[in-house]
Design an enzyme around this catalytic site. Structure first.
Site, PDB file in Angstrom:
ATOM      1  N   ARG A 567       2.664 -16.162 -74.262  1.00 36.19           N
ATOM      2  CA  ARG A 567       3.691 -15.379 -73.189  1.00 36.19           C
ATOM      3  C   ARG A 567       3.587 -13.906 -73.126  1.00 36.19           C
ATOM      4  NH1 ARG A 567       7.573 -19.323 -71.406  1.00 36.19           N
ATOM      5  NH2 ARG A 567       8.638 -17.487 -70.812  1.00 36.19           N
ATOM      6  N   LYS A 572       4.471  -8.474 -77.690  1.00 37.95           N
ATOM      7  CA  LYS A 572       3.248  -8.990 -77.709  1.00 37.95           C
ATOM      8  C   LYS A 572       2.320  -8.097 -77.343  1.00 37.95           C
ATOM      9  CE  LYS A 572       4.595 -13.890 -77.172  1.00 37.95           C
ATOM     10  NZ  LYS A 572       4.135 -14.476 -78.419  1.00 37.95           N
TER      11      LYS A 572
HETATM   12  C1  NBG Z   1       7.910 -18.825 -81.947  1.00 37.11           C
HETATM   13  C2  NBG Z   1       7.187 -17.569 -82.253  1.00 37.11           C
HETATM   14  C3  NBG Z   1       5.599 -17.509 -82.629  1.00 37.11           C
HETATM   15  C4  NBG Z   1       5.291 -18.977 -83.623  1.00 37.11           C
HETATM   16  C5  NBG Z   1       6.247 -20.125 -82.911  1.00 37.11           C
HETATM   17  C6  NBG Z   1       5.958 -21.284 -83.624  1.00 37.11           C
HETATM   18  C7  NBG Z   1       9.911 -18.885 -80.638  1.00 37.11           C
HETATM   19  C8  NBG Z   1      11.236 -18.617 -80.922  1.00 37.11           C
HETATM   20  N1  NBG Z   1       9.205 -18.670 -81.456  1.00 37.11           N
HETATM   21  O1  NBG Z   1       5.193 -16.414 -83.382  1.00 37.11           O
HETATM   22  O2  NBG Z   1       7.509 -16.414 -81.494  1.00 37.11           O
HETATM   23  O3  NBG Z   1       4.103 -19.073 -83.674  1.00 37.11           O
HETATM   24  O4  NBG Z   1       7.193 -19.952 -82.615  1.00 37.11           O
HETATM   25  O5  NBG Z   1       6.581 -21.122 -84.748  1.00 37.11           O
HETATM   26  O6  NBG Z   1       9.390 -19.499 -79.658  1.00 37.11           O
END
Ligand code: NBG
Length: 834
Positions: A567, A572
Site C-alpha cells: 500500500r 512506508k
Molecule cells: C497491517 C500492518 C502490517 C502487518 C499486517 C498484518 C493493518 C491495520 N495492519 O505491518 O500494517 O504485516 O497488518 O499483521 O492493516
C-alpha cells in the site's frame, strides 16, 4: 463397454467413486467436459474462456466438496474444539491454481485442459480474484486460513461478503484512478449460499427493561430496523491433507423484500428503499487509512458480521450441547484487529438477553473465548466510535459496554485506589473532549490473550500502545510474528524456483518450511547456482513482458529489479525511494560515465481513495519515471515503472521476479510486514530498516545477507523529542538539497510548478516519517547494494542463503504458535471414505 461392466460388478450403481472425485487427468477431463455441458449449458464451439474456466472450477470444487463433507462430519461427530477467525477482511487471491496445488493435481489438470485444446494458464488468468481486503491484514487472514487447514485444525473464518471489494487501480496521466471491483460479475463458482442458515440483526431503536418469569430484571432491544444475514461458504482446503475448512462470509438482505404497508399506499419506491438500505451494509469494502468518524456504515458492517457469526456459533454449539456453559471450550475466537471487537459486547448480549445466562456466568465464558491481535500502532488506524453514533446504531450494545466498563474500572480502583489518571486511560470510554468508545480497550478487557505481530511491534504494544493494560494483566500479552503461506507464494507462484528446490532437497519443504535449510549444502554446487540464476532471470523475463503490456515500458531483465510493492503510505516511505532515484538520475547526468549496475525500479500499490498525499506520491513516481525513462544521458541504465493494480494475482508475478526488496518504513511504524517475507522467500535480498519483522528476517538470514540502514525506533523517538528539524538536514546535504529543489521547482511537473508542493512542504517543515533524516544512510546503503549486485556470484550466494533461512516465516509456524499458546486446540485427522 468392458469398463462399464467391470464397474457394475464392483460397485452399487449409485456409488461411482471416481465420478466427480477422481484425480487422474482422464477423470478430470471427463468431468471438465461434463461440467461445461451440465453446469454451463455450453458446447465447445460456442464456449467462452469464462465458460471453460467455470467448468474447470466446478470440476475442482467437486473434489473439494468430497473433503469438505467428510471434514464437517468428523468435526460434528467428535465435537471438535474449533478456531473462529473473525476478520472484516480476507484477501484470498484466486482459488483455482491454489486448489490444484493443494489437491496435488496441477499437472493432471493442465494435461486434461490441453487435451481440449486449451492452456491452463489462460483459464487461471480468467479468474477474477475476490479482493475482500485492503492489504497485509486481509492477506494474513487468508494465509492463516490456509495454514489452519494444512495443520488439520478445525477452523471457520467469519467475515463479510462485500459485493464490491477493493477498487481496481488504473493509472491515467500518472494519477491513480479507482474503478469499482465487480468481482461477482461473471459468477463465483467457489461459494455455496446457505440461505437456510440465516440470522436477523437489529439496528437502532431503543431498549426497555422488563421482569422475566423468574422475576429478574432483563433488557429488551426494540430496534428500528432489522436486517437478515445470509452466509456464503467457501471451502478452504489444506495442502495434501483431507481437511477442508470453510470461510463463511455474510451478505445483508432485507428481512422482507417489500414494505407492504408502503406498497399498499402506493409508495412503491419507498417500499423498495428498505430493501436497498439493508443490502447496502455489505455493498462495499471500506478503504483503510480513512478516519473512522462518521463512518456509520462501517460500524454497521462490523456489528452485522460479528452478530451473524456469534449467532451461528451458538447454533452450531447447541446442535450437540445442552447449554451454552461450555461455549468457550468449544470455540476459540480470534479478533483480527479491532474491526470485530464489538463481538465482546455482542456475545454478552446474546448470552444474557437472548439465552438468559447470569451476567457473571456470561462474562466468564466471554473473556475466556476471545483473543485479540493488534496490527497497527498508527494512531489514525486505532478505532474509536463517537458515543452518539454508537448509541444510535447499537443502543443495547452501548449499555452492555457501560456495564463491562464499570465492573472493570471497579477492579482497577481496587488495585490502584485513587489513581484517576490511570482509570481514565484504561476506560473503554474516552472522555477527553468528545466521547468515544475505544475498541482496543474493549478488546483487551474482553480477551484472554493480546498479541502483536512481530517481536518489536509486540514490545511497542506493551510499552507504548497499551502500557496500562500491560501493567494490569502482563500475562495476557505475547508476540506472534506473522508468517506467509509457501503454498501460494512459492509452490504456486514460483514454479521454476520451487522445482529447483524440490530437486535439491525433496518436496517436504512445502509443508515444513524449515527444511529449506538443506539448500545451504548446495552453495558450492556451481550447476545449482547457475540454475538458481536462470530461474530468477526467467521470472524477470516473464514480468518484463507483462510490464510492457500494461505500461508500455521496456524493462531489461538483465538489470537489477528493485521493487517496492505494498500500500502507498507516507510511513512506508515510497517517497524515500523516489528521492534515491532522483539522486542517481542527477549523478548520471552530472557524470555520464558513472558506473552503476543497471536497475529497474518497480513500484506497485494502491492509495486509499481519500488519502491525497499518497495519491500525489503515485503521481510523483510516474512523473519522475517519465523524466528518467526518456533521458538520453541515462540511456536506460535506470528505469522507473509503476505497475498498476497491485493485488494478489499481480503479486504472484512480482515477488518471484525481484532482486531487491524495499522494506524502508520509519522504524517503529510497520507492525510486521508480510511482503518482506514473500520477497525474501522468493530469493530477493532486502534493503530495510530495523522495523517490524525486518528485524527477525535479518536475524534469520544473517546480518551479512541483509542491507540495513536508518534510525532505530529509539532514535526516531529521541530525535522527535529533541525537536527534529528536517530543514537543517536539507541544508546540510547538497545532493538532498538538489533533489528537493528539483521537485519543488517543477522539474518533474512541467507547466505545473506547484504540483508537488504539498509533499515538499511536508518533508521540509514537519517530516513526521523522518524521510530526510534517513536519506543519507539510505543512499549510502544503496551504494552497497549496487556493489553487491555487480558481484554476481556473491549476490546469488546471498540469495540462496536468504531462501534457505526463511523457514521461520511460514504461516504454519505462526499458526502452530497461536494453537499452542492462545487457542489450545489440537489437529483432527480426517479420513476419506467413498
Ligand atoms: C497491517 C500492518 C502490517 C502487518 C499486517 C498484518 C493493518 C491495520 N495492519 O505491518 O500494517 O504485516 O497488518 O499483521 O492493516
Amino acid at each position: 463397454m468392458t469398463a462399464t461392466r467391470k464397474h457394475k460388478s464392483k460397485c452399487p450403481p449409485l456409488k461411482l467413486p471416481s465420478v466427480r472425485t477422481g484425480l487422474s487427468a482422464q477423470a478430470i477431463r471427463r468431468d471438465f467436459r461434463d461440467n461445461l455441458f451440465f453446469m454451463q449449458g455450453r458446447f465447445p464451439a460456442v464456449a467462452s474462456r469464462n465458460d471453460y474456466y467455470l467448468a474447470l472450477a466446478y470440476t475442482v470444487r467437486d473434489r473439494l466438496l468430497h473433503h469438505w463433507i467428510q471434514t464437517a462430519e468428523t468435526y460434528r461427530e467428535r465435537r471438535s474444539r474449533t478456531v473462529c477467525y473473525m476478520s472484516a477482511e480476507f484477501l484470498l487471491g484466486p482459488h483455482l491454481g491454489a486448489n490444484l496445488i493443494k489437491l496435488g493435481i496441477y499437472d493432471e489438470a493442465a494435461e486434461a485442459v490441453k487435451k481440449s485444446g486449451l492452456k491452463l494458464e489462460d483459464l487461471l488468468d480468467q479468474e477474477e480474484e475476490p479482493g475482500l481486503g485492503n492489504g497485509g491484514l486481509g492477506r494474513l487472514a487468508a494465509c492463516y486460513m490456509d495454514s489452519l487447514a494444512t495443520l488439520e485444525i478445525p477452523a471457520i473464518g467469519y467475515g463479510i461478503r462485500y459485493e464490491f471489494g477493493i477498487f481496481d487501480q488504473e493509472i491515467r496521466d500518472g494519477w491513480q484512478v479507482e474503478i469499482t471491483d465487480k468481482w461477482l460479475r461473471l459468477g463465483n463458482p467457489w461459494e455455496i449460499p446457505r440461505p437456510e442458515v440465516s440470522f436477523e440483526i437489529k439496528f437502532g431503536g431503543h431498549t426497555e427493561t422488563y421482569r422475566d418469569e423468574k422475576n429478574r430484571t432483563r433488557a429488551r432491544w426494540i430496534p428500528d430496523h432489522v436486517v437478515r444475514g445470509v452466509p456464503y461458504d467457501t471451502p478452504i482446503l489444506g495442502y495434501r491433507v483431507n481437511t477442508a475448512n470453510f470461510l463463511r462470509l455474510w451478505r445483508a438482505e432485507a428481512v422482507e423484500s417489500f414494505d407492504f404497508r408502503a406498497f399498499n399506499t402506493g409508495d412503491y419506491y419507498g417500499a423498495v428503499m428498505q430493501k436497498m438500505t439493508s443490502e447496502n451494509i455489505t455493498k462495499v469494502l471500506y478503504p483503510n487509512d480513512e478516519r473512522p468518524e462518521g463512518k456509520r456504515l462501517r460500524l454497521e458492517q462490523q456489528y452485522f458480521f460479528v452478530s451473524c457469526a456469534l449467532q451461528d456459533m451458538i447454533r452450531i454449539h447447541l446442535q450437540t450441547a445442552k447449554s451454552l456453559k461450555g461455549f468457550h471450550r468449544k470455540f476459540a475466537i480470534q479478533l483480527n484487529d479491532t474491526h470485530p471487537a464489538v463481538a465482546v459486547a455482542e456475545l454478552m448480549r446474546l448470552l444474557v438477553d437472548e439465552h438468559g445466562l447470569e451476567w457473571d456466568e456470561a462474562w466468564e465464558i466471554t473473556r475466556n473465548t476471545f483473543g485479540y491481535t493488534n496490527h497497527t500502532l498508527m494512531p489514525e488506524a486505532l478505532e474509536k466510535w463517537p458515543l452518539s453514533l454508537f448509541a444510535g446504531v447499537l443502543p443495547r450494545l452501548l449499555e452492555i459496554i457501560y456495564e463491562i466498563n464499570s465492573r472493570f474500572l471497579d477492579e482497577v480502583r481496587r488495585r490502584y485506589p485513587g489513581d484517576n489518571d490511570r482509570i481514565r486511560r484504561l476506560s473503554i470510554i474516552d472522555e477527553h473532549d468528545d466521547k468515544y468508545v475505544r475498541m482496543a480497550n474493549l478488546a483487551c478487557v474482553g480477551s484472554r490473550a493480546v498479541n502483536g505481530v512481530s517481536r518489536l511491534h509486540s514490545e511497542l504494544v506493551k510499552t507504548l500502545l497499551l502500557p496500562n493494560f500491560h501493567d494490569f494483566w502482563p500475562e495476557k500479552f505475547s508476540n506472534k510474528t506473522n508468517g506467509v503461506t509457501p503454498r501460494r507464494f512459492m509452490a504456486l507462484s514460483n514454479p521454476r524456483l520451487s522445482r529447483l528446490i524440490t530437486e535439491a532437497i525433496g518436496d517436504k519443504w512445502i509443508k515444513q518450511l524449515d527444511r529449506l535449510r538443506g539448500l545451504e549444502k548446495r552453495l558450492k554446487d556451481k550447476a545449482f547456482l547457475h540454475r538458481w540464476e536462470q530461474a530468477k532471470l526467467a521470472n524477470k523475463r516473464d514480468l518484463t513482458q507483462i510490464i510492457q503490456k500494461r505500461t508500455g515500458i521496456t524493462a531489461d531483465p538483465a538489470s537489477m529489479f528493485d521493487i517496492q510493492a505494498k500500500r502507498i503510505h507516507e510511513y512506508k516511505r515510497q517517497h524515500l525511494n523516489v528521492l534515491h532515484i532522483i539522486t542517481l538520475f542527477n549523478r548520471l547526468r552530472r557524470d555520464p560515465g558513472t558506473e552503476i549496475a543497471p536497475r529497474t525500479f518497480i513500484f506497485g500499490g494502491k492509495a486509499a481513495p481519500g488519502y491525497d498525499r499518497a495519491k500525489l506520491i503515485i503521481k510523483l513516481i510516474n512523473s519522475v519515471g517519465d523524466a528518467v525513462n526518456s533521458d538520453p544521458v541515462v540511456n536506460g541504465r535506470i528505469r522507473v515503472v509503476f505497475f498498476p493494480d497491485f493485488n494478489v494475482k499481480n503479486a504472484q508475478l512480482i515477488y518471484p521476479a525481484a532482486d531487491l526488496s524495499e522494506q524502508i518504513s520509519t522504524a517503529g511504524m510497520e507492525a510486521s510486514g508480510t511482503g518482506n517475507m514473500k520477497f525474501a522467500l522468493n530469493g530477493a535480498l532486502t534493503i530495510g530498516t530495523l522495523d517490524g519483522a525486518n528485524i527477525e528476517i535479518r536475524e534469520q538470514v544473517g546480518a551479512e545477507n541483509f542491507f540495513l540502514f536508518g534510525l532505530t525506533t529509539d532514535e526516531v523517538h529521541r530525535h522527535k523529542a529533541e525537536g527534529y528539524d528536517p530543514m537543517t538536514v536539507y541544508r546540510a546535504n547538497d545532493e538532498l538539497h538538489e533533489v528537493i529543489d528539483m521537485i519543488a521547482s517543477g522539474a518533474f511537473s512541467p507547466g505545473q510548478r506547484d504540483l508537488f508542493q504539498p509533499l515538499v512542504d511536508s518533508l521540509l517543515f514537519s517530516d513526521p516519517y523522518m524521510v530526510l533524516a534517513d536519506y543519507a544512510a539510505y543512499v549510502k546503503c544503496q551504494e552497497a547494494v549496487d556493489a553487491a549486485y555487480r558481484d554476481h556470484k556473491r549476490w546469488t550466494h546471498m540469495s540462496v542463503l536468504n531462501v534457505a533461512r526463511m523457514g521461520h516465516f511460514s504461516s504454519d509456524r505462526a499458526i502452530a504458535e497461536y494453537c499452542a499458546d492462545i487457542w489450545r486446540v489440537k489437529p483432527v485427522r480426517i479420513r476419506l471414505h467413498d
